[in-house]
Design an enzyme around this catalytic site. Structure first.
Site, PDB file in Angstrom:
ATOM      1  CD  GLU A  59      -2.892  -1.342   0.233  1.00 40.13           C
ATOM      2  OE1 GLU A  59      -2.961  -0.474  -0.659  1.00 40.13           O
ATOM      3  OE2 GLU A  59      -3.620  -2.358   0.264  1.00 40.13           O
ATOM      4  CD  GLU A  62     -13.140   7.899  24.379  1.00 33.96           C
ATOM      5  OE1 GLU A  62     -13.776   6.833  24.521  1.00 33.96           O
ATOM      6  OE2 GLU A  62     -11.915   7.980  24.340  1.00 33.96           O
ATOM      7  CG  HIS A 121      -4.179  -0.472   5.870  1.00 35.54           C
ATOM      8  ND1 HIS A 121      -5.546  -0.323   5.764  1.00 35.54           N
ATOM      9  CD2 HIS A 121      -3.900  -1.655   5.267  1.00 35.54           C
ATOM     10  CE1 HIS A 121      -6.058  -1.364   5.119  1.00 35.54           C
ATOM     11  NE2 HIS A 121      -5.086  -2.199   4.814  1.00 35.54           N
ATOM     12  CG  HIS A 139      -6.954  -5.915   7.426  1.00 37.07           C
ATOM     13  ND1 HIS A 139      -6.293  -6.976   6.842  1.00 37.07           N
ATOM     14  CD2 HIS A 139      -6.730  -4.840   6.616  1.00 37.07           C
ATOM     15  CE1 HIS A 139      -5.701  -6.565   5.719  1.00 37.07           C
ATOM     16  NE2 HIS A 139      -5.931  -5.284   5.568  1.00 37.07           N
ATOM     17  CG  HIS A 169      -9.081  -3.738   2.501  1.00 39.33           C
ATOM     18  ND1 HIS A 169      -8.345  -3.765   1.350  1.00 39.33           N
ATOM     19  CD2 HIS A 169      -8.168  -3.835   3.500  1.00 39.33           C
ATOM     20  CE1 HIS A 169      -7.066  -3.895   1.630  1.00 39.33           C
ATOM     21  NE2 HIS A 169      -6.927  -3.928   2.932  1.00 39.33           N
TER      22      HIS A 169
END
Ligand code: 2HA
Ligand code: ZN
Length: 279
Positions: A113, A166, A136, A138, A207
């Site tokens: 990525e 929050e 990043h 998952h 994703h």
């Protein structure tokens, strides 16, 4: 590498692994290094390495150095073997190529990525020079919601905000959404960077999630807050498809006033339905 930044970088990889966000080689991390941090490790860098193309161009990041996880590397292994799992890369004078100047000692390339990370870091640099971390992962609950909530940024943000007070404080700009797109290239990078122009969270449907931060704690905390709200919503939706009670729009206006936040009114639409995900 025995620097404070390398330790911070390693810690978020381990913390994310412990949260269950990094199955196999899932997820990746990048950090735009400060000049003094590069100087600190100057003697470790191999500047003779060959430049390779980036899928996309990031002229505003020309000549800068980045710490990035490697493609196919496991987040859980970063603390065990940093030099195998992580690279420091340098970008050329027009931001079209990178070279590996440190790490990935057993071969390999920066994260698949890389385009998304660099495009995000470029728009973030323009927005606020201190926003240097892009992360990043998952996280399962956030991903689950992308199958059942409408992929509408206003609805998605509002439903998360209602789950955990929050949220409105931690991400008052809301979350952006990228509809299903093949990962690992320029197209998804461009869509994510568009979101990062004004927001700190981009959810990739089916994703995962991208977040940014001024430091690793902030990026991790943001990911965790979104995912915690998503977890509560998944629990609620597993009991019922509607809410009996919730925080009303005025509740968020009051939060904004109390915490001196700018909250976008577009998220505070009056609902005509108590069904979760409907307006
Ligand atoms: O590195 O998470 O999106 C594996 C991924 C790709
Ligand atoms: Zn991913």
């Amino acid at each position: 590498m025995n620097t404070k930044r390398a330790k911070d970088f390693t810690k978020i990889c381990t913390d994310g692994w412990l949260q269950g966000w990094h199955e196999r080689n899932g997820g990746n991390l990048s950090y735009r290094m400060r000049t003094e941090e590069v100087e600190e490790i100057r003697n470790l860098l191999n500047e003779d390495a060959e430049y390779r193309d980036i899928d996309g161009q990031v002229p505003a990041l020309a000549n800068e150095y980045f710490m990035v996880t490697g493609s196919g590397k496991y987040m859980r292994n970063v603390s065990l073997d940093f030099e195998d799992s992580v690279a420091v890369i340098h970008l050329n004078e027009d931001g079209s190529k990178y070279k590996i100047v440190y790490g990935l000692v057993n071969g390999g390339r920066p994260t698949s990525e890389l385009s998304s990370h660099l495009m995000n870091l470029e728009v973030l640099k323009r927005r606020d020079d201190g926003l240097r971390v892009v992360y990043h992962a998952h996280p399962a609950n956030t991903i689950a919601l992308t199958f059942v909530l409408p992929l509408d940024e206003e609805v998605f943000t509002r439903e998360l905000w209602e789950m955990l007070m929050e949220c409105a404080v931690v991400f008052p700009q809301g979350v952006g959404l990228v509809e299903w797109t093949v990962p690992g290239g320029k197209e998804i990078g461009l869509k994510t960077a568009e979101i990062m122009k004004s927001r700190n969270v981009a959810v990739w449907a089916h994703h995962g999630m991208f977040v940014c931060g001024h430091d690793f704690d902030e990026a991790f905390g943001l990911m965790q807050t979104v995912e915690k709200a998503a977890e509560i919503l998944v629990k609620v939706m597993s009991i019922t498809d509607r809410k009996r009670n919730t925080i009303p729009p005025q509740g968020f206006r009051d939060i904004a006033q109390t915490y001196d936040l700018e909250i976008d009114e577009k998220y505070l639409y009056e609902k005509n339905s108590d069904i979760i995900g409907e307006r």
